[in-house]
Design an enzyme around this catalytic site. Structure first.
Site, PDB file in Angstrom:
ATOM      1  N   ASN A  15       0.840  -1.210   0.000  1.00 44.89           N
ATOM      2  CA  ASN A  15       0.000   0.000   0.000  1.00 44.89           C
ATOM      3  C   ASN A  15       0.870   1.253   0.000  1.00 44.89           C
ATOM      4  OD1 ASN A  15      -3.047  -0.438   0.190  1.00 44.89           O
ATOM      5  ND2 ASN A  15      -2.267  -1.976   1.598  1.00 44.89           N
ATOM      6  N   MET A  92       1.475  -3.002  11.858  1.00 49.12           N
ATOM      7  CA  MET A  92       0.849  -4.019  12.686  1.00 49.12           C
ATOM      8  C   MET A  92       1.008  -3.775  14.188  1.00 49.12           C
ATOM      9  SD  MET A  92      -0.479  -5.541  10.258  1.00 49.12           S
ATOM     10  CE  MET A  92      -1.212  -7.054  10.848  1.00 49.12           C
ATOM     11  N   ASN A 109      -5.674   5.163   8.189  1.00 50.90           N
ATOM     12  CA  ASN A 109      -5.322   3.747   8.200  1.00 50.90           C
ATOM     13  C   ASN A 109      -6.167   3.033   7.170  1.00 50.90           C
ATOM     14  OD1 ASN A 109      -4.137   1.254   9.178  1.00 50.90           O
ATOM     15  ND2 ASN A 109      -6.100   0.842  10.166  1.00 50.90           N
ATOM     16  N   HIS A 111      -7.838  -0.683   6.466  1.00 51.98           N
ATOM     17  CA  HIS A 111      -8.170  -1.930   7.158  1.00 51.98           C
ATOM     18  C   HIS A 111      -8.880  -2.849   6.168  1.00 51.98           C
ATOM     19  CE1 HIS A 111      -9.230  -4.557  10.493  1.00 51.98           C
ATOM     20  NE2 HIS A 111     -10.463  -4.591  10.020  1.00 51.98           N
ATOM     21  N   THR A 143      -8.489   6.669  15.485  1.00 47.23           N
ATOM     22  CA  THR A 143      -8.851   7.159  16.822  1.00 47.23           C
ATOM     23  C   THR A 143      -8.285   6.146  17.821  1.00 47.23           C
ATOM     24  OG1 THR A 143     -10.907   5.909  16.759  1.00 47.23           O
ATOM     25  CG2 THR A 143     -10.987   8.210  15.978  1.00 47.23           C
ATOM     26  N   GLN A 175      -8.031  -3.897  -4.343  1.00 45.10           N
ATOM     27  CA  GLN A 175      -8.886  -2.729  -4.125  1.00 45.10           C
ATOM     28  C   GLN A 175      -8.258  -1.745  -3.149  1.00 45.10           C
ATOM     29  OE1 GLN A 175     -11.510  -2.083  -6.056  1.00 45.10           O
ATOM     30  NE2 GLN A 175     -10.810  -3.949  -7.053  1.00 45.10           N
ATOM     31  N   GLU A 176      -7.505  -2.263  -2.181  1.00 42.75           N
ATOM     32  CA  GLU A 176      -6.783  -1.363  -1.267  1.00 42.75           C
ATOM     33  C   GLU A 176      -5.866  -0.437  -2.071  1.00 42.75           C
ATOM     34  OE1 GLU A 176      -4.811  -3.260   2.072  1.00 42.75           O
ATOM     35  OE2 GLU A 176      -6.250  -4.899   1.964  1.00 42.75           O
TER      36      GLU A 176
HETATM   37  C1  GRF Z   1      -2.734  -6.024   3.971  1.00 41.35           C
HETATM   38  O1  GRF Z   1      -3.470  -7.207   4.189  1.00 41.35           O
HETATM   39  C2  GRF Z   1      -3.597  -4.857   4.317  1.00 41.35           C
HETATM   40  O2  GRF Z   1      -4.948  -5.202   4.254  1.00 41.35           O
HETATM   41  C3  GRF Z   1      -3.269  -4.517   5.718  1.00 41.35           C
HETATM   42  O3  GRF Z   1      -1.937  -4.961   5.935  1.00 41.35           O
HETATM   43  C4  GRF Z   1      -1.629  -5.994   4.979  1.00 41.35           C
HETATM   44  C5  GRF Z   1      -0.296  -5.744   4.343  1.00 41.35           C
HETATM   45  O4  GRF Z   1      -0.390  -4.522   3.652  1.00 41.35           O
HETATM   46  N1  GRF Z   1      -3.405  -3.085   5.886  1.00 41.35           N
HETATM   47  P1  GRF Z   1       0.901  -3.981   2.833  1.00 41.35           P
HETATM   48  O5  GRF Z   1       1.065  -4.887   1.654  1.00 41.35           O
HETATM   49  O6  GRF Z   1       2.088  -4.066   3.781  1.00 41.35           O
HETATM   50  O7  GRF Z   1       0.535  -2.581   2.440  1.00 41.35           O
END
Ligand code: GRF
Length: 197
Positions: A15, A92, A109, A111, A143, A175-176
């Site tokens: 992302n 994470m 963020n 999700h 939040t 989609q993200e």
């Molecule tokens: C993805 O599953 C996303 O949904 C969540 O973290 C995971 C890894 O995302 N936010 P990325 O490839 O490190 O951006």
């Protein structure tokens, strides 16, 4: 003046890559000033460096649960680059109210669920177990409550017969990669009405 964005990652940072790529557009209202990871082995760090974005690592492990000190170390990295916005992207670690409060309204963020459904982890498996026909992702303001802030955008995907958590996660991730850049562009331009793709 462009909004200065710091992006937090923990792993591959797919992302983050899409956000940085989108901000390469000279007309984009924001620019990346830092990619910060809580793990020196996060694959996204090399990708960020390849794209010319400064990086920093604040490993959470030496702090052994002392969240406040971990977050103070993060804030001191942020103080060096003075970001206007924070984007959590596959980050994470749970951030405490002490860290989040000063960033209220300026921290985003993504999700992997259609919030408010499936806050927390293992969202794809939970959607499959529930027999949902639809799943997706949400960009929201952060939040202190986990995965709970105002929604800035959502994208939906169909659940297909035979889907596993992995196949569904891959469809959501696509989609993200569309949703997060689109939402950040709007948000950095002052547009807070939710975007539904
Ligand atoms: C993805 O599953 C996303 O949904 C969540 O973290 C995971 C890894 O995302 N936010 P990325 O490839 O490190 O951006």
């Amino acid at each position: 003046m462009k909004k200065r964005v710091a992006i937090f990652i923990s792993g591959g940072g797919s992302n983050m890559v899409r956000l940085v790529e989108d901000m390469a557009d000279p007309d984009h209202p924001a620019t990346p000033v830092l990619v910060l990871a809580n793990d020196a082995d996060a694959g996204g760090l090399a990708k960020a460096a390849d794209m010319g974005v400064p990086t920093a690592v604040v490993d959470h492990r030496p702090f052994k649960g002392d969240r406040r000190s971990f977050e103070d170390a993060i804030q001191s990295e942020l103080d060096k680059v003075q970001p206007d916005l924070l984007c959590l992207a596959g980050f994470m670690r749970v951030l405490t109210e002490g860290f989040v409060a000063p960033w209220d309204g300026r921290m985003l963020n993504i999700h992997p669920s259609l919030l408010p459904k499936y806050k927390g982890l293992h969202t794809h498996a939970r959607a499959l177990e529930a027999g949902d026909h639809e799943h997706g992702c949400t960009v929201h303001l952060v939040t202190p409550a986990l995965d709970d802030g105002p929604i800035l955008g959502q994208a939906r995907v169909p659940v297909q017969p035979g889907d596993t958590a992995d196949t569904l996660a891959a469809r959501v991730l696509e989609q993200e990669h569309r949703l997060y850049p689109a939402v950040l562009r709007r948000f950095a331009a002052g547009e807070t009405a939710p975007l539904y793709l």
